[in-house]
Design a protein around this motif. Sequence first.
Motif, mmCIF file in Angstrom:
data_model
loop_
_atom_site.group_PDB
_atom_site.id
_atom_site.type_symbol
_atom_site.label_atom_id
_atom_site.label_comp_id
_atom_site.label_asym_id
_atom_site.label_seq_id
_atom_site.Cartn_x
_atom_site.Cartn_y
_atom_site.Cartn_z
ATOM 1 N N TRP A 274 0.825 -1.195 0.000
ATOM 2 C CA TRP A 274 0.000 0.000 0.000
ATOM 3 C C TRP A 274 0.867 1.257 0.000
ATOM 4 C CZ3 TRP A 274 -5.006 0.943 -0.787
ATOM 5 C CH2 TRP A 274 -5.553 2.150 -0.352
ATOM 6 N N ARG A 275 1.992 1.194 0.744
ATOM 7 C CA ARG A 275 2.878 2.349 0.801
ATOM 8 C C ARG A 275 4.280 1.879 1.183
ATOM 9 N NH1 ARG A 275 1.395 7.002 4.937
ATOM 10 N NH2 ARG A 275 -0.398 7.169 3.516
ATOM 11 N N ASN A 276 5.296 2.482 0.535
ATOM 12 C CA ASN A 276 6.698 2.233 0.872
ATOM 13 C C ASN A 276 7.282 3.495 1.502
ATOM 14 O OD1 ASN A 276 7.029 -0.411 0.085
ATOM 15 N ND2 ASN A 276 7.491 0.101 -2.037
ATOM 16 N N ASN A 277 8.057 3.309 2.562
ATOM 17 C CA ASN A 277 8.673 4.461 3.226
ATOM 18 C C ASN A 277 10.189 4.420 3.219
ATOM 19 O OD1 ASN A 277 6.148 5.539 3.911
ATOM 20 N ND2 ASN A 277 6.061 4.352 5.802
ATOM 21 N N VAL A 278 10.789 3.384 2.631
ATOM 22 C CA VAL A 278 12.245 3.264 2.629
ATOM 23 C C VAL A 278 12.719 2.816 1.253
ATOM 24 C CG1 VAL A 278 12.471 2.741 5.087
ATOM 25 C CG2 VAL A 278 12.076 0.891 3.470
ATOM 26 N N VAL A 279 14.009 3.017 1.025
ATOM 27 C CA VAL A 279 14.675 2.517 -0.180
ATOM 28 C C VAL A 279 15.947 1.816 0.276
ATOM 29 C CG1 VAL A 279 13.747 4.305 -1.696
ATOM 30 C CG2 VAL A 279 15.893 4.699 -0.493
ATOM 31 N N GLY A 280 16.578 1.124 -0.651
ATOM 32 C CA GLY A 280 17.811 0.440 -0.328
ATOM 33 C C GLY A 280 18.883 1.405 0.164
ATOM 34 N N GLY A 281 19.527 1.075 1.285
ATOM 35 C CA GLY A 281 20.547 1.932 1.869
ATOM 36 C C GLY A 281 20.028 2.886 2.921
ATOM 37 N N SER A 282 18.725 2.913 3.159
ATOM 38 C CA SER A 282 18.169 3.817 4.166
ATOM 39 C C SER A 282 18.542 3.348 5.565
ATOM 40 C CB SER A 282 16.642 3.875 4.048
ATOM 41 O OG SER A 282 16.254 4.350 2.780
ATOM 42 N N ASN A 283 18.827 4.305 6.421
ATOM 43 C CA ASN A 283 19.071 4.024 7.837
ATOM 44 C C ASN A 283 17.750 4.107 8.588
ATOM 45 O OD1 ASN A 283 22.144 3.828 8.413
ATOM 46 N ND2 ASN A 283 21.964 5.568 7.033
ATOM 47 N N VAL A 284 17.473 3.111 9.380
ATOM 48 C CA VAL A 284 16.222 3.062 10.140
ATOM 49 C C VAL A 284 16.558 2.798 11.606
ATOM 50 C CG1 VAL A 284 14.861 2.254 8.187
ATOM 51 C CG2 VAL A 284 15.969 0.584 9.675
ATOM 52 N N VAL A 285 15.613 3.162 12.464
ATOM 53 C CA VAL A 285 15.715 2.873 13.886
ATOM 54 C C VAL A 285 14.536 2.000 14.273
ATOM 55 C CG1 VAL A 285 16.952 5.000 14.399
ATOM 56 C CG2 VAL A 285 14.456 4.971 14.512
ATOM 57 N N VAL A 286 14.619 1.455 15.463
ATOM 58 C CA VAL A 286 13.572 0.547 15.920
ATOM 59 C C VAL A 286 12.227 1.272 15.965
ATOM 60 C CG1 VAL A 286 12.806 -0.939 17.806
ATOM 61 C CG2 VAL A 286 15.230 -0.782 17.252
ATOM 62 N N GLY A 287 11.211 0.661 15.359
ATOM 63 C CA GLY A 287 9.868 1.227 15.363
ATOM 64 C C GLY A 287 9.541 2.084 14.165
ATOM 65 N N ASN A 288 10.530 2.376 13.309
ATOM 66 C CA ASN A 288 10.247 3.160 12.104
ATOM 67 C C ASN A 288 9.281 2.406 11.195
ATOM 68 O OD1 ASN A 288 11.841 5.276 12.828
ATOM 69 N ND2 ASN A 288 13.189 5.179 11.060
ATOM 70 N N GLU A 289 8.292 3.129 10.652
ATOM 71 C CA GLU A 289 7.369 2.501 9.714
ATOM 72 C C GLU A 289 8.085 2.261 8.388
ATOM 73 O OE1 GLU A 289 3.441 3.789 7.192
ATOM 74 O OE2 GLU A 289 3.455 4.262 9.336
ATOM 75 N N LEU A 290 8.090 1.014 7.939
ATOM 76 C CA LEU A 290 8.773 0.644 6.704
ATOM 77 C C LEU A 290 7.796 0.506 5.540
ATOM 78 C CD1 LEU A 290 11.127 -2.104 8.179
ATOM 79 C CD2 LEU A 290 11.607 0.331 7.871
ATOM 80 N N ILE A 291 6.746 -0.281 5.755
ATOM 81 C CA ILE A 291 5.804 -0.607 4.679
ATOM 82 C C ILE A 291 4.413 -0.699 5.278
ATOM 83 C CG2 ILE A 291 5.070 -2.455 3.101
ATOM 84 C CD1 ILE A 291 7.938 -3.075 2.570
ATOM 85 N N ARG A 292 3.427 -0.294 4.470
ATOM 86 C CA ARG A 292 2.034 -0.550 4.805
ATOM 87 C C ARG A 292 1.514 -1.604 3.837
ATOM 88 N NH1 ARG A 292 -1.178 4.916 6.734
ATOM 89 N NH2 ARG A 292 0.354 5.552 8.314
ATOM 90 N N LEU A 293 0.973 -2.672 4.409
ATOM 91 C CA LEU A 293 0.507 -3.811 3.624
ATOM 92 C C LEU A 293 -1.014 -3.896 3.715
ATOM 93 C CD1 LEU A 293 1.409 -6.356 2.003
ATOM 94 C CD2 LEU A 293 1.339 -7.599 4.173
#
Length: 411
Positions: A274-293
């Motif tokens: 439904w929605r993407n919030n990251v791309v390859g190489g992105s830095n994320v922290v715990v709890g960051n929203e990555l994808i909506r399915l």
Amino acid sequence: MFWNNRFVRILVGLALLATSIIVMMPGFTGYTSLDGTVNARFAVLSAPIEGVVSETPPKVGTALPEDTEIFQITNDRIARTAEAQLDADLGAARERLKALEAQSGQLTALKKELATRLGDYQKASLQSIQQEIIIRQQRISTAQANRVSAEADLSRKQTLGATGVVANSSVEAARAAAVSSGNEGTIAKAELDRLNQQLDALKRGTFVGEGRNDVPYSQQRGDEVTIQLANVEAQAKIERARVQLLEKQLFIERARNDRLSNASVRLPFRGVIWRNNVVGGSNVVVGNELIRLLDCRDLFVDILLDEVDYDQIKPGDPADVRLLGTSDVIAGRVNSVRGASAAVEEVTLAAIPPKSRGKNARIRLILDQNAMQTDYENFCHVGRTVQVRFARSAATLPLVNWVKSLWFSIS
């Protein structure tokens, strides 16, 4: 004129009457809502660990099967200090345990050697005492023979002394010899008893003798080794427990570090991105929203109806649902009925429910299995407008309800 024709006027009147009946008939036979919305829920996939996304997720609208790996998150900045410390402590504990086991083996071998030496010494002592007993028994026999001979000589000399043939000094010498031989027999018997007592004690493991302890040095040393061996075995037991504890702690810490250093993001169910919030190489922290399915397994419809009909619609009632612009009818059933002022904010809805423009009851319908649930290319038609119709369950006409409500408001 044409319109002045009586027949034409009758036809026009009948047409208007039929039109009125057709327009009013749906209101008499049921309830209709024209502003329903197909809706579904989405699942938010969040980052389980902090790190770097390995690759770009699939594009929006991509349908993926259950348990598909979308990407991985790697973290090379995990602090493994605790793991290294536990590993070092475990190595040291294993070395201590190894040393204690070696010491225990040496003490066990020494204990066996001392036991062997003690057995040899006890055997030699038994043989020595047994030989002395034999000697004492021979001396007793000799002393008995000497005593018999001395008594016979004393008796003969006493007879001869009475007649004056033998001097009194010879008689006294013979008497002394008889007494001496008797004493030698008594002494020999006492020594034999002493040797028998020593033999019995020696058989029990107690060494009794002049200038001796109750046990020899080898046995004393064996007792010391036994005590020392018990202490070493107790220390080894404690060290084994410590090794097991450190192994368990190291396993847990290593597994935790492995989980924090690498994580695989997978789909919990079959759905569409439904929605993407990251791309390859992105830095994320715990709890960051990555994808909506988008979850298309349970589609439902939110509609609004006049709240005056609230009591006429019950959960479980059947309903007919038609997508706006199509003629296909999908069966559904009422899931919930809520009033106009009910709080219905849901952060996981994929579509915005219809907004109330007055006193409208909010009704949610669950759709039966249909083709929309697998139409992933069109996002399962989430957000589309639908028309919903309920059959009127009561025999009361709308006009009667209107009159009753009017009378209540006037009174």
